[in-house]
Write a protein that holds these residues in place. Structure first.
Motif, PDB file in Angstrom:
ATOM      1  N   VAL A  67     -12.817   6.132  -7.924  1.00 20.51           N
ATOM      2  CA  VAL A  67     -11.890   6.703  -8.912  1.00 20.51           C
ATOM      3  C   VAL A  67     -12.663   7.419 -10.014  1.00 20.51           C
ATOM      4  N   MET A  68     -13.757   6.811 -10.500  1.00 20.32           N
ATOM      5  CA  MET A  68     -14.531   7.422 -11.575  1.00 20.32           C
ATOM      6  C   MET A  68     -15.191   8.716 -11.126  1.00 20.32           C
ATOM      7  N   ASP A  69     -15.545   8.806  -9.862  1.00 27.45           N
ATOM      8  CA  ASP A  69     -16.095  10.066  -9.353  1.00 27.45           C
ATOM      9  C   ASP A  69     -15.084  11.199  -9.495  1.00 27.45           C
ATOM     10  N   GLN A  70     -13.819  10.883  -9.270  1.00 27.05           N
ATOM     11  CA  GLN A  70     -12.756  11.880  -9.439  1.00 27.05           C
ATOM     12  C   GLN A  70     -12.537  12.197 -10.919  1.00 27.05           C
ATOM     13  N   ILE A  71     -12.569  11.168 -11.742  1.00 23.70           N
ATOM     14  CA  ILE A  71     -12.335  11.365 -13.179  1.00 23.70           C
ATOM     15  C   ILE A  71     -13.460  12.188 -13.799  1.00 23.70           C
ATOM     16  N   ASN A  72     -14.687  12.002 -13.309  1.00 22.96           N
ATOM     17  CA  ASN A  72     -15.819  12.747 -13.862  1.00 22.96           C
ATOM     18  C   ASN A  72     -15.727  14.245 -13.611  1.00 22.96           C
ATOM     19  N   LYS A  73     -14.840  14.645 -12.729  1.00 21.48           N
ATOM     20  CA  LYS A  73     -14.646  16.065 -12.464  1.00 21.48           C
ATOM     21  C   LYS A  73     -13.674  16.712 -13.441  1.00 21.48           C
ATOM     22  N   MET A  74     -13.054  15.881 -14.281  1.00 17.95           N
ATOM     23  CA  MET A  74     -12.047  16.415 -15.197  1.00 17.95           C
ATOM     24  C   MET A  74     -12.700  17.213 -16.316  1.00 17.95           C
TER      25      MET A  74
ATOM     26  N   ALA B 195       1.964  11.245  -6.030  1.00 15.32           N
ATOM     27  CA  ALA B 195       2.827  11.911  -7.010  1.00 15.32           C
ATOM     28  C   ALA B 195       2.069  12.240  -8.285  1.00 15.32           C
ATOM     29  N   GLY B 196       1.074  11.395  -8.612  1.00 18.44           N
ATOM     30  CA  GLY B 196       0.317  11.604  -9.844  1.00 18.44           C
ATOM     31  C   GLY B 196      -0.915  12.464  -9.673  1.00 18.44           C
ATOM     32  N   GLY B 197      -1.128  13.012  -8.459  1.00 18.28           N
ATOM     33  CA  GLY B 197      -2.272  13.887  -8.244  1.00 18.28           C
ATOM     34  C   GLY B 197      -3.598  13.171  -8.281  1.00 18.28           C
ATOM     35  N   GLY B 198      -3.562  11.866  -8.021  1.00 20.50           N
ATOM     36  CA  GLY B 198      -4.799  11.092  -8.051  1.00 20.50           C
ATOM     37  C   GLY B 198      -5.179  10.570  -6.680  1.00 20.50           C
ATOM     38  N   VAL B 199      -6.061   9.587  -6.665  1.00 16.24           N
ATOM     39  CA  VAL B 199      -6.502   8.985  -5.407  1.00 16.24           C
ATOM     40  C   VAL B 199      -6.049   7.531  -5.368  1.00 16.24           C
ATOM     41  N   TYR B 200      -5.922   7.034  -4.155  1.00 14.68           N
ATOM     42  CA  TYR B 200      -5.630   5.611  -3.966  1.00 14.68           C
ATOM     43  C   TYR B 200      -6.831   4.957  -3.298  1.00 14.68           C
ATOM     44  N   VAL B 201      -7.234   3.815  -3.856  1.00 13.78           N
ATOM     45  CA  VAL B 201      -8.344   3.053  -3.305  1.00 13.78           C
ATOM     46  C   VAL B 201      -7.914   1.604  -3.209  1.00 13.78           C
ATOM     47  N   ARG B 202      -8.235   0.984  -2.085  1.00 14.34           N
ATOM     48  CA  ARG B 202      -7.930  -0.434  -1.924  1.00 14.34           C
ATOM     49  C   ARG B 202      -9.155  -1.257  -2.274  1.00 14.34           C
ATOM     50  N   ALA B 203      -8.986  -2.188  -3.185  1.00 12.49           N
ATOM     51  CA  ALA B 203     -10.096  -3.041  -3.612  1.00 12.49           C
ATOM     52  C   ALA B 203     -10.280  -4.195  -2.645  1.00 12.49           C
ATOM     53  N   ASN B 204     -11.509  -4.674  -2.580  1.00 11.80           N
ATOM     54  CA  ASN B 204     -11.794  -5.887  -1.818  1.00 11.80           C
ATOM     55  C   ASN B 204     -12.862  -6.680  -2.561  1.00 11.80           C
ATOM     56  N   ASN B 205     -13.279  -7.780  -1.999  1.00 15.92           N
ATOM     57  CA  ASN B 205     -14.242  -8.634  -2.692  1.00 15.92           C
ATOM     58  C   ASN B 205     -15.603  -7.960  -2.869  1.00 15.92           C
ATOM     59  N   ALA B 206     -15.925  -7.014  -2.016  1.00 13.70           N
ATOM     60  CA  ALA B 206     -17.225  -6.355  -2.085  1.00 13.70           C
ATOM     61  C   ALA B 206     -17.203  -5.081  -2.915  1.00 13.70           C
ATOM     62  N   ASN B 207     -16.034  -4.447  -3.034  1.00 10.81           N
ATOM     63  CA  ASN B 207     -15.950  -3.153  -3.712  1.00 10.81           C
ATOM     64  C   ASN B 207     -14.638  -3.067  -4.472  1.00 10.81           C
TER      65      ASN B 207
ATOM     66  N   GLU C 198       0.818  -1.215   0.000  1.00  9.29           N
ATOM     67  CA  GLU C 198       0.000   0.000   0.000  1.00  9.29           C
ATOM     68  C   GLU C 198       0.849   1.262   0.000  1.00  9.29           C
ATOM     69  N   ASP C 199       1.983   1.236   0.646  1.00 10.76           N
ATOM     70  CA  ASP C 199       2.835   2.430   0.678  1.00 10.76           C
ATOM     71  C   ASP C 199       3.242   2.835  -0.732  1.00 10.76           C
ATOM     72  N   MET C 200       3.628   1.839  -1.545  1.00 11.58           N
ATOM     73  CA  MET C 200       4.012   2.138  -2.920  1.00 11.58           C
ATOM     74  C   MET C 200       2.824   2.695  -3.700  1.00 11.58           C
ATOM     75  N   CYS C 201       1.656   2.085  -3.539  1.00 10.82           N
ATOM     76  CA  CYS C 201       0.467   2.544  -4.253  1.00 10.82           C
ATOM     77  C   CYS C 201       0.114   3.977  -3.869  1.00 10.82           C
ATOM     78  N   LYS C 202       0.197   4.290  -2.584  1.00 13.04           N
ATOM     79  CA  LYS C 202      -0.117   5.639  -2.116  1.00 13.04           C
ATOM     80  C   LYS C 202       0.886   6.657  -2.630  1.00 13.04           C
TER      81      LYS C 202
END
Length: 346
Positions: A286-293, A268-280, A259-263
């Motif tokens: 991420v798409m909510d952030q992209i829709n603001k572009m 650095a890329g000005g984006g968000v980090y989200v951890r996936a799991n079996n339910a989500n 997770e440290d590497m992902c974060k």
């Protein structure tokens, strides 16, 4: 604008000239057979009901009805009106990790299959955005050039496996650089990358690559797949699991989510980090952030509605067949007996 919903049926129109040739050949054979019976005038008196023109009329109506029926089956459609449509879209590049560690099963049925399923759901949510796919392990390759063909995107997605990149590793930086090369920076629309990985980067400096992307107004988002506890990496041969990967000492290799590497990459890329799991899958966030572009507006003109017109041709075919049915192939003797222009001799 006229189009046919089922153009393949129009090939059947080629049979109409064949019908005429066949009918002419049969008519010619009949005339020769009658001529062989004797003098033409005598034979005509012997067969007063025989008509030489009525069969042609009957056949012409029948052939024309067949042509109308074929056109009707092809379903002609007319574009009833046009509309100016403004579409707004962004450019989105999916960077998918296909290293062997993505076979780990701490996400069901595996990290890779879980990620592919999430990407397919994301594609279903897209409308006017363009999407591309880069796969990476020790090296990075463009699996799908950026496109609005979502059906093609799903088709290419289904073919992704850990076998498609021969060099093992996790070269996230190379994948980011290749994704940058895939963008068209002249179109002025918003651009983003979504990296789906377990974060075990061993090949290059992914953080610097993410910073470079951000400097060119490309946001880099990261979805981490896996667990902190980790899971062993299955060995797959001929589509079957035959064991687990081991190190030089014979111990099972446990792949853990970094997770440290992902974060670090997402920051650095000005984006968000989200951890996936079996339910989500995390792609919704991420798409909510992209829709603001920023999205570029594209003006296009297309036909809004197409209306079916097959019923008119089927109706004409029915009328022609009805007329053909009531045309007799023989002369009407009562009508033939009427001589409107014959001058009676006194």
């Amino acid at each position: 604008m006229l189009r046919f919903a089922h153009t393949q049926f129009l090939w059947a129109l080629l049979i109409i000239p064949v019908f005429f040739i066949a009918f002419w050949a049969v008519s010619y054979w009949k005339r020769k057979a009658i001529a062989s019976l004797g003098d033409k005038e005598v034979v005509k008196l012997m067969m007063p009901q025989v008509s030489t023109t009525r069969p042609w009329w009957k056949f012409s109506f029948f052939a024309l009805a067949c042509a109308m029926l074929i056109i009707g089956i092809a379903d002609p459609q007319i574009g009833s009106k046009t509309e100016d449509i403004k579409r707004q879209g962004a450019d989105l590049m999916i960077l998918l990790d296909v290293s062997n560690s993505m076979l780990a099963q701490d996400l069901a049925p595996s990290r890779l299959e879980n990620a592919k399923r999430a990407i397919a759901q994301l594609i279903d949510r897209l409308h006017s955005d363009r999407i591309g796919i880069v796969v990476f392990a020790g090296e990075a390759y463009v699996q799908l050039p950026i496109t609005t063909d979502y059906s093609a995107a799903k088709l290419f997605l289904n073919t992704i496996s850990t076998d498609m990149v021969p060099t093992q590793g996790t070269a996230i930086g190379a994948a980011i650089d290749l994704g940058m090369q895939s963008f068209d920076f002249k179109n002025g629309t918003g651009k983003a990358m979504i990296i789906i990985t377990d974060g075990e980067n061993h090949e290059d400096n992914a953080v610097d690559a993410a910073k470079n992307a951000r400097s060119r107004d490309v946001s880099v988002h990261v979805v981490g797949v896996g667990s902190e506890a980790g899971a062993p990496i299955p060995v797959i041969e001929n589509g079957r699991q035959v064991g687990f990967h081991t190190d030089s000492t014979g111990q099972q290799v446990i792949s853990k989510l970094s997770e440290d590497m992902c974060k670090d990459i997402s920051s650095a890329g000005g984006g968000v980090y989200v951890r996936a799991n079996n339910a989500n899958s995390g792609l919704g966030i991420v798409m909510d952030q992209i829709n603001k572009m920023q999205r570029k507006t594209l003006d296009t003109k297309s036909f809004k509605d197409f209306e079916d017109r097959f019923q008119f041709f089927l109706g004409i075919a029915f009328v022609l067949l009805l007329v053909e049915f009531f045309i007799s192939g023989r002369k009407n003797m009562r009508l033939s007996a009427i001589k409107l222009f014959e001058v009676k001799k006194s």
